[in-house]
Design a protein around this motif. Structure first.
Motif, PDB file in Angstrom:
ATOM      1  N   SER A  62      38.258  41.568  42.870  1.00  0.00           N
ATOM      2  CA  SER A  62      39.126  40.644  42.301  1.00  0.00           C
ATOM      3  C   SER A  62      40.184  41.497  41.565  1.00  0.00           C
ATOM      4  O   SER A  62      41.227  41.406  41.243  1.00  0.00           O
ATOM      5  N   MET A  63      39.589  42.541  40.763  1.00  0.00           N
ATOM      6  CA  MET A  63      40.300  43.442  39.936  1.00  0.00           C
ATOM      7  C   MET A  63      41.478  44.354  40.881  1.00  0.00           C
ATOM      8  O   MET A  63      42.745  44.542  40.434  1.00  0.00           O
ATOM      9  N   LYS A  64      40.914  44.578  41.927  1.00  0.00           N
ATOM     10  CA  LYS A  64      41.923  45.331  42.893  1.00  0.00           C
ATOM     11  C   LYS A  64      43.167  44.391  43.436  1.00  0.00           C
ATOM     12  O   LYS A  64      44.400  45.008  43.285  1.00  0.00           O
ATOM     13  N   THR A 115      57.983  34.803  38.811  1.00  0.00           N
ATOM     14  CA  THR A 115      57.304  35.938  38.968  1.00  0.00           C
ATOM     15  C   THR A 115      56.439  36.545  37.736  1.00  0.00           C
ATOM     16  O   THR A 115      55.375  37.132  37.727  1.00  0.00           O
ATOM     17  N   LYS A 116      57.239  36.474  36.489  1.00  0.00           N
ATOM     18  CA  LYS A 116      56.409  37.084  35.399  1.00  0.00           C
ATOM     19  C   LYS A 116      55.327  36.284  35.091  1.00  0.00           C
ATOM     20  O   LYS A 116      54.428  36.625  34.436  1.00  0.00           O
ATOM     21  N   LEU A 117      55.274  34.619  35.311  1.00  0.00           N
ATOM     22  CA  LEU A 117      54.161  33.896  35.099  1.00  0.00           C
ATOM     23  C   LEU A 117      52.763  34.297  35.968  1.00  0.00           C
ATOM     24  O   LEU A 117      51.885  34.492  35.673  1.00  0.00           O
ATOM     25  N   ALA A 118      53.234  34.798  37.239  1.00  0.00           N
ATOM     26  CA  ALA A 118      52.136  35.008  38.172  1.00  0.00           C
ATOM     27  C   ALA A 118      51.871  36.464  37.675  1.00  0.00           C
ATOM     28  O   ALA A 118      50.528  36.854  37.819  1.00  0.00           O
ATOM     29  N   VAL A 119      52.673  37.513  37.281  1.00  0.00           N
ATOM     30  CA  VAL A 119      51.971  38.802  36.655  1.00  0.00           C
ATOM     31  C   VAL A 119      50.970  38.683  35.694  1.00  0.00           C
ATOM     32  O   VAL A 119      50.020  39.272  35.514  1.00  0.00           O
ATOM     33  N   GLU A 120      51.610  37.766  34.690  1.00  0.00           N
ATOM     34  CA  GLU A 120      50.619  37.577  33.430  1.00  0.00           C
ATOM     35  C   GLU A 120      49.195  36.634  33.703  1.00  0.00           C
ATOM     36  O   GLU A 120      48.190  37.166  33.322  1.00  0.00           O
ATOM     37  N   THR A 121      49.383  36.040  34.864  1.00  0.00           N
ATOM     38  CA  THR A 121      48.226  35.364  35.116  1.00  0.00           C
ATOM     39  C   THR A 121      47.197  36.355  35.898  1.00  0.00           C
ATOM     40  O   THR A 121      45.883  36.406  35.532  1.00  0.00           O
ATOM     41  N   ALA A 122      47.628  37.394  36.632  1.00  0.00           N
ATOM     42  CA  ALA A 122      46.870  38.510  37.166  1.00  0.00           C
ATOM     43  C   ALA A 122      46.455  39.296  36.136  1.00  0.00           C
ATOM     44  O   ALA A 122      45.360  39.779  36.231  1.00  0.00           O
ATOM     45  N   LYS A 123      47.142  39.330  35.046  1.00  0.00           N
ATOM     46  CA  LYS A 123      46.595  40.434  33.998  1.00  0.00           C
ATOM     47  C   LYS A 123      45.371  39.649  33.317  1.00  0.00           C
ATOM     48  O   LYS A 123      44.473  40.386  32.957  1.00  0.00           O
ATOM     49  N   MET A 124      45.565  38.264  33.002  1.00  0.00           N
ATOM     50  CA  MET A 124      44.578  37.689  32.221  1.00  0.00           C
ATOM     51  C   MET A 124      43.074  37.631  33.232  1.00  0.00           C
ATOM     52  O   MET A 124      42.247  37.939  32.525  1.00  0.00           O
ATOM     53  N   LEU A 125      43.347  37.400  34.499  1.00  0.00           N
ATOM     54  CA  LEU A 125      42.097  37.523  35.417  1.00  0.00           C
ATOM     55  C   LEU A 125      41.721  38.636  35.511  1.00  0.00           C
ATOM     56  O   LEU A 125      40.312  39.028  35.562  1.00  0.00           O
ATOM     57  N   LEU A 126      42.673  39.768  35.308  1.00  0.00           N
ATOM     58  CA  LEU A 126      42.034  41.325  35.508  1.00  0.00           C
ATOM     59  C   LEU A 126      41.229  41.389  34.165  1.00  0.00           C
ATOM     60  O   LEU A 126      39.894  42.225  34.173  1.00  0.00           O
ATOM     61  N   THR A 127      41.601  40.980  32.952  1.00  0.00           N
ATOM     62  CA  THR A 127      40.870  41.249  31.590  1.00  0.00           C
ATOM     63  C   THR A 127      39.396  40.468  31.478  1.00  0.00           C
ATOM     64  O   THR A 127      38.508  41.021  31.253  1.00  0.00           O
ATOM     65  N   ILE A 128      39.511  39.326  32.182  1.00  0.00           N
ATOM     66  CA  ILE A 128      38.124  38.527  32.531  1.00  0.00           C
ATOM     67  C   ILE A 128      37.324  39.025  33.261  1.00  0.00           C
ATOM     68  O   ILE A 128      36.056  39.197  32.936  1.00  0.00           O
ATOM     69  N   ALA A 129      37.929  39.602  34.334  1.00  0.00           N
ATOM     70  CA  ALA A 129      36.984  40.491  35.310  1.00  0.00           C
ATOM     71  C   ALA A 129      36.201  41.413  34.640  1.00  0.00           C
ATOM     72  O   ALA A 129      35.112  41.798  35.005  1.00  0.00           O
ATOM     73  N   ALA A 140      41.737  35.092  42.274  1.00  0.00           N
ATOM     74  CA  ALA A 140      41.224  34.065  41.953  1.00  0.00           C
ATOM     75  C   ALA A 140      39.808  33.814  42.879  1.00  0.00           C
ATOM     76  O   ALA A 140      38.482  33.456  42.092  1.00  0.00           O
ATOM     77  N   PHE A 141      39.838  33.859  44.112  1.00  0.00           N
ATOM     78  CA  PHE A 141      38.883  33.686  44.864  1.00  0.00           C
ATOM     79  C   PHE A 141      37.460  34.496  44.563  1.00  0.00           C
ATOM     80  O   PHE A 141      36.268  34.141  44.373  1.00  0.00           O
ATOM     81  N   PHE A 142      37.761  35.669  44.637  1.00  0.00           N
ATOM     82  CA  PHE A 142      36.799  36.804  44.270  1.00  0.00           C
ATOM     83  C   PHE A 142      36.062  36.575  43.017  1.00  0.00           C
ATOM     84  O   PHE A 142      34.989  36.902  42.785  1.00  0.00           O
ATOM     85  N   GLY A 143      37.166  36.242  41.971  1.00  0.00           N
ATOM     86  CA  GLY A 143      36.520  36.163  40.670  1.00  0.00           C
ATOM     87  C   GLY A 143      35.574  34.798  40.620  1.00  0.00           C
ATOM     88  O   GLY A 143      34.553  34.853  39.857  1.00  0.00           O
ATOM     89  N   LEU A 144      35.866  33.951  41.113  1.00  0.00           N
ATOM     90  CA  LEU A 144      34.814  32.672  41.382  1.00  0.00           C
ATOM     91  C   LEU A 144      33.659  33.021  41.860  1.00  0.00           C
ATOM     92  O   LEU A 144      32.631  32.660  41.468  1.00  0.00           O
ATOM     93  N   ILE A 145      33.615  33.757  43.144  1.00  0.00           N
ATOM     94  CA  ILE A 145      32.363  34.185  43.504  1.00  0.00           C
ATOM     95  C   ILE A 145      31.770  35.128  43.008  1.00  0.00           C
ATOM     96  O   ILE A 145      30.597  34.989  42.904  1.00  0.00           O
ATOM     97  N   ALA A 146      32.118  35.879  42.136  1.00  0.00           N
ATOM     98  CA  ALA A 146      31.458  36.823  41.295  1.00  0.00           C
ATOM     99  C   ALA A 146      30.763  35.949  39.981  1.00  0.00           C
ATOM    100  O   ALA A 146      29.884  36.426  39.831  1.00  0.00           O
ATOM    101  N   LEU A 147      31.394  34.930  39.785  1.00  0.00           N
ATOM    102  CA  LEU A 147      30.784  34.204  38.684  1.00  0.00           C
ATOM    103  C   LEU A 147      29.403  33.311  39.217  1.00  0.00           C
ATOM    104  O   LEU A 147      28.434  33.081  38.648  1.00  0.00           O
ATOM    105  N   PHE A 148      29.741  32.935  40.423  1.00  0.00           N
ATOM    106  CA  PHE A 148      28.637  32.163  40.992  1.00  0.00           C
ATOM    107  C   PHE A 148      27.503  33.180  41.113  1.00  0.00           C
ATOM    108  O   PHE A 148      26.312  32.663  41.187  1.00  0.00           O
TER     109      PHE A 148
END
Length: 208
Positions: free
Chosen positions: A101-103, A47-61, A140-148
């Protein structure tokens, strides 16, 4: 008895205590979860790994969203792209995807906190990635769409780019413009505008 399965014993106890208290059933459910090979510490780390992944993707977004704003300014100011152009539409859709994605990332963090604190699923194990999986995948999906969309917007900006050349201060001698263009705009101070569509013929101007 040839073999003994502790999980079967827990199932039997659960059946016997079907009319027991909620606390007894929750205790047996936790015991069964431990016997299935995943300890609470394992689930907590996942669970902590999932939360950290969400935080990382949030920072990238957030970083990409700032970059989108910079590209919009560049397209409007330096490339001569209009607000209603395909480039602006693509940049706008990219920003919307980033916000989505941030939401979803904030939802992951919120759900993990609420479950651990007992606000939601009070009778289930405190740590689990099951309620986070859907939101994390959406993030992750919305992040990839945004980059495209961002890349598509940059390509569109390059194709729609228009350059302006100031002719102020020239003498009254004729000026010839040669080359190939999709649209040539000649604007005077009055202002008057002459538009020459696709063509290759030279144009002669007399500056006064």
């Amino acid at each position: 008895m040839e073999s003994f399965d502790p999980r079967r014993a827990v199932d039997a106890l659960t059946a016997l205590l079907a009319g027991g208290s909620e606390e007894d059933r929750a205790y047996l459910k936790e015991a069964k979860a431990r016997l299935e090979g995943r300890s609470p510490d394992d689930k907590k780390e996942a669970t902590k790994l999932a939360v950290e992944t969400a935080k990382m993707l949030l920072t990238i977004a957030i970083a990409v969203l700032v970059a989108v704003g910079a590209f919009v300014q560049f397209a409007l100011r330096d490339s001569g792209v209009g607000w209603l152009s395909s480039s602006m539409i693509l940049f706008g859709l990219s920003a919307i995807s980033l916000l989505a994605s941030m939401k979803e990332g904030l939802t992951v963090i919120s759900e993990a906190y609420k479950r651990a604190d007992g606000v939601t699923h009070p009778n289930d194990v405190a740590w689990s990635t099951t309620p986070l999986r859907k939101s994390l995948n959406k993030q992750a999906f919305f992040g990839l769409i945004a980059l495209f969309l961002l890349i598509a917007g940059l390509v569109s900006t390059a194709l729609e780019s228009r350059k302006s050349i100031a002719l102020a201060g020239l003498t009254s001698s004729p000026l010839t413009i040669e080359g190939e263009w999709t649209e040539l705009r000649i604007v005077t101070r009055q202002p008057n505008e002459a538009i020459h569509r696709v063509g290759t013929l030279p144009i002669t101007l007399t500056c006064k």
